[in-house]
Write an enzyme that holds these catalytic residues in place. Structure first.
Site, PDB file in Angstrom:
ATOM      1  N   GLU A  47       0.604  -0.999  -0.011  1.00  0.00           N
ATOM      2  CA  GLU A  47       0.022  -0.030  -0.160  1.00  0.00           C
ATOM      3  C   GLU A  47       0.480   1.036  -0.513  1.00  0.00           C
ATOM      4  O   GLU A  47       0.322   2.094  -0.415  1.00  0.00           O
ATOM      5  CB  GLU A  47      -0.926   0.050   1.253  1.00  0.00           C
ATOM      6  CG  GLU A  47      -1.664  -0.709   0.461  1.00  0.00           C
ATOM      7  CD  GLU A  47      -3.230  -1.735   0.248  1.00  0.00           C
ATOM      8  OE1 GLU A  47      -2.914   0.088  -0.173  1.00  0.00           O
ATOM      9  OE2 GLU A  47      -3.312  -2.991   0.139  1.00  0.00           O
TER      10      GLU A  47
ATOM     11  N   ASP B 110      -4.994  -5.311  -9.767  1.00  0.00           N
ATOM     12  CA  ASP B 110      -4.207  -4.351  -9.900  1.00  0.00           C
ATOM     13  C   ASP B 110      -3.583  -5.129 -11.380  1.00  0.00           C
ATOM     14  O   ASP B 110      -3.521  -3.729 -12.552  1.00  0.00           O
ATOM     15  CB  ASP B 110      -2.802  -4.259  -8.722  1.00  0.00           C
ATOM     16  CG  ASP B 110      -3.175  -3.509  -7.175  1.00  0.00           C
ATOM     17  OD1 ASP B 110      -4.476  -3.213  -7.508  1.00  0.00           O
ATOM     18  OD2 ASP B 110      -2.840  -4.014  -6.710  1.00  0.00           O
TER      19      ASP B 110
END
Length: 628
Positions: free
Chosen positions: A446, A522
């Site tokens: 992150e 992603d």
């Protein structure tokens, strides 16, 4: 019972109950009427049991039932005058001028006849013929059932009988029942302006007709789910003060052939009798799907219902004052005959609201909510791009519930932050415990997303970074807040989005020299963006300004049933190579960014591991303090 009712005198309570009983419930046209009594099958069963219980008292003679031993004693004492011996019972009378009658159960007693002869008792045999009694009993119960059936049909009304299948299931709202107005709809000003003309026609039809104008027969509201299409239709009826017929497209179709068409006819006949009025068909795609899409062939019930709807709309006169409105979020699958002029000839787009619309919607839904002084609805609207009215109403409700759960006096900004996180990322998983290695991987993952988002030029600024698990599979998330609503994307912006999506995967490569499965979503999104740039947007220099994807057209066109590609296998290989090139270039770009800012990556990961949640301002301060 409430406290104020307890304190009233008993007579006042009786008077209030009597007034309620006299007034009765509202009818469909908004007027009061007698209370509606509902029929239950339990009434019939109780009545039959009651009559079965009373039958022996009314249809049988009054006789005393005595034990067989007492009957034998009467014989020995000479008190029996005469007997009638049946197959199951023995009945008789005792001596005397009007001796009482008695009956007893017959038992297997071989010496009974000899004993009766000895005492010179007159006896006769009797065989019970139950044929006529059975007929009478059957007719009796059938008569009771018939009477109760007539009573039930009268109570249920004409629309609840055997032929009720052909009756329309539309809910009818009287003009006095609809309290919705255009003031209750916000963020869709263009759609409201389009529908003002419909309201004016229903309120003052002479104004539109004196110049020879013709009001549209049908108005189709199209847009994503939750944008307020049904609310707009009710607002039109509320503004025009006319009756409102509301029905779903799926309520027309039944398993019985012909029922749907009959319901369409009944609906339009009811509407013509109550004109001026509005017929609103919600989820029109359930009924108006293009004909000919039934792969099994044949003429099914849905198509027959659609044909009847087309006939009714085509032959309906607009001067009767009946406006047909419908809502659908899938207009591309509707039959072309529905959309031609003369039927649904006006389509009103109810789109997602912009930031001003979202702020107005938040103000409407928060009218009854006690907000804290620091709550700025404009900022909340800026954090919710792409949200529709239903989403915003859900956020207000979630924030109010969170505040009430924590025993707060007002709904604070932190409650709205948590509510938005719940809607966007899912429910927080407080009991999900990650081991130290997994937590470290998620932390750097992150952090990589966030640093890349703040390092490229065209990415949305970071609002929050969190490693708290949420939803089904999210172990962490990086939340970006757009500065404005966007409707177009440039090539540079798409490349920057590619970079942000690959930031987490590249961070894992740099720190651990290993990759995990956490970047699956992603990579999928990055591949979709790259393929769209090549095949749809013509952003590839080697392939040129050519679109290799067919436009999304209605499915009812015959040529759209074929799924074959409109380019060769050699061109498909070039497309795959170009998509891979876009992704690889973004990968190298992100690797350079994170390598240059490796110290910030480590510091942010350490801070995120301690606090579990870091705001974007803290990240921007760290990047500003880092040496170039």
């Amino acid at each position: 019972m409430s406290s104020d009712l307890k304190n009233k005198p008993l007579q006042n309570v009786k008077d209030s109950l009597q007034s309620l009983s006299r007034r009765g419930p509202l009818r469909k046209n908004g007027k009061t009427g007698p209370p509606v009594e509902r029929f239950s099958i339990w009434y019939l069963l109780l009545a039959m049991l009651f009559f079965s219980y009373l039958q022996p008292f009314f249809f049988s003679a009054k006789k005393e039932t005595i034990p067989y031993s007492q009957f034998k004693q009467y014989i020995t004492e000479g008190r029996v005058a005469k007997l009638t011996i049946g197959p199951e019972n023995i009945s008789g009378t005792l001596t005397g001028s009007s001796g009482p009658e008695f009956t007893t159960v017959r038992v297997n007693d071989p010496g009974l006849v000899k004993e009766l002869d000895e005492h010179m008792i007159v006896y006769t045999g009797h065989y019970e013929n139950r044929f006529w009694s059975g007929i009478f009993s059957t007719l009796f119960y059938m008569g009771i059932f018939f009477l109760l059936w007539i009573f039930a049909m009268k109570k249920m009304g004409s629309g609840m009988g055997v032929m009720s299948f052909s009756k329309s299931k539309a809910k009818i709202f009287a003009e006095s029942d609809i309290k919705t107005s255009f003031a209750d709809a916000a963020g869709i000003d263009e759609a409201i302006e389009e529908l003002q003309e419909v309201v004016e026609f229903l309120s003052n039809p002479e104004k539109s007709q004196k110049l020879g104008g013709r009001i549209p027969k049908g108005v189709l509201l199209v847009g994503p789910p939750g944008t307020g299409k049904t609310l707009l239709a009710r607002a039109v009826a509320g503004e025009a003060k006319v009756p409102f017929f509301s029905i779903s497209g799926s309520e027309f179709v039944e398993m019985f052939v012909g029922v749907g068409a009959a319901r369409v006819r009944d609906l339009f006949s009811q509407a013509a009798a109550r004109a001026p009025c509005i017929i609103f068909i919600d989820e029109l795609d359930a009924l108006g799907k293009a004909r000919g899409m039934n792969m099994m062939g044949g003429h099914d019930e849905r198509e027959q219902t659609l044909n009847q709807l087309l006939v009714e709309m085509d032959g309906f006169e607009t001067n009767k004052g009946v406006i047909i409105m419908a809502a659908s979020n899938r207009p591309e699958i509707l039959d072309p005959a529905l959309l031609r002029p003369g039927r649904f000839d006006r389509q009103v787009l109810v789109d997602r609201p912009d930031i001003n619309g979202r702020e107005a919607i938040l103000k409407i839904h928060s009218r009854d909510v006690v907000l804290g002084p620091e709550v700025d609805l404009r900022k909340i609207a800026g954090r919710t791009p792409g949200f529709v009215g239903a989403d915003l109403a859900n956020i207000i409700n979630e924030a109010a519930l969170l505040a009430a759960r924590n025993d707060k006096e007002t709904v604070e900004l932190s409650d709205f932050d948590e509510a938005i996180d719940r809607v966007v990322a899912g429910l927080q998983k407080k009991n999900r415990v990650m081991n130290a290695q997994e937590k470290e991987i998620v932390t750097f993952h992150e952090s990589g997303h966030a640093i890349v988002a703040e390092s490229v030029d065209h990415a949305d600024p970071v609002h929050k970074i969190s490693i708290i698990p949420r939803g089904i599979a999210a172990l962490g998330y990086t939340q970006q807040q757009p500065t404005e609503d966007r409707y177009l994307m440039t090539r540079s912006e798409l490349l920057d989005r590619l970079a942000v999506l690959l930031g987490g995967r590249v961070a894992e490569e740099l720190v651990f020299n290993e990759v995990s499965t956490g970047a699956q979503n992603d990579l999928q999104r990055a591949s979709d963006i790259a393929r769209s740039m090549v095949t749809e947007y013509g952003m590839s220099d080697s392939l040129g300004l050519v679109s290799y994807e067919r436009p999304r057209q209605p499915m009812f066109l015959p040529e759209n049933f074929s799924s074959s590609k409109n380019y060769s296998e050699a061109k498909a290989a070039q497309i795959d190579e170009e998509v891979a090139r876009f992704v690889e270039e973004a990968h190298q770009r992100v690797r350079n960014i994170l390598s240059e800012r490796r110290a910030v990556l480590d510091d942010l990961a350490r801070l995120l591991s301690e606090k579990e949640s870091v705001h974007g301002d803290e990240l921007r301060e760290m990047l500003a303090a880092a040496p170039e």
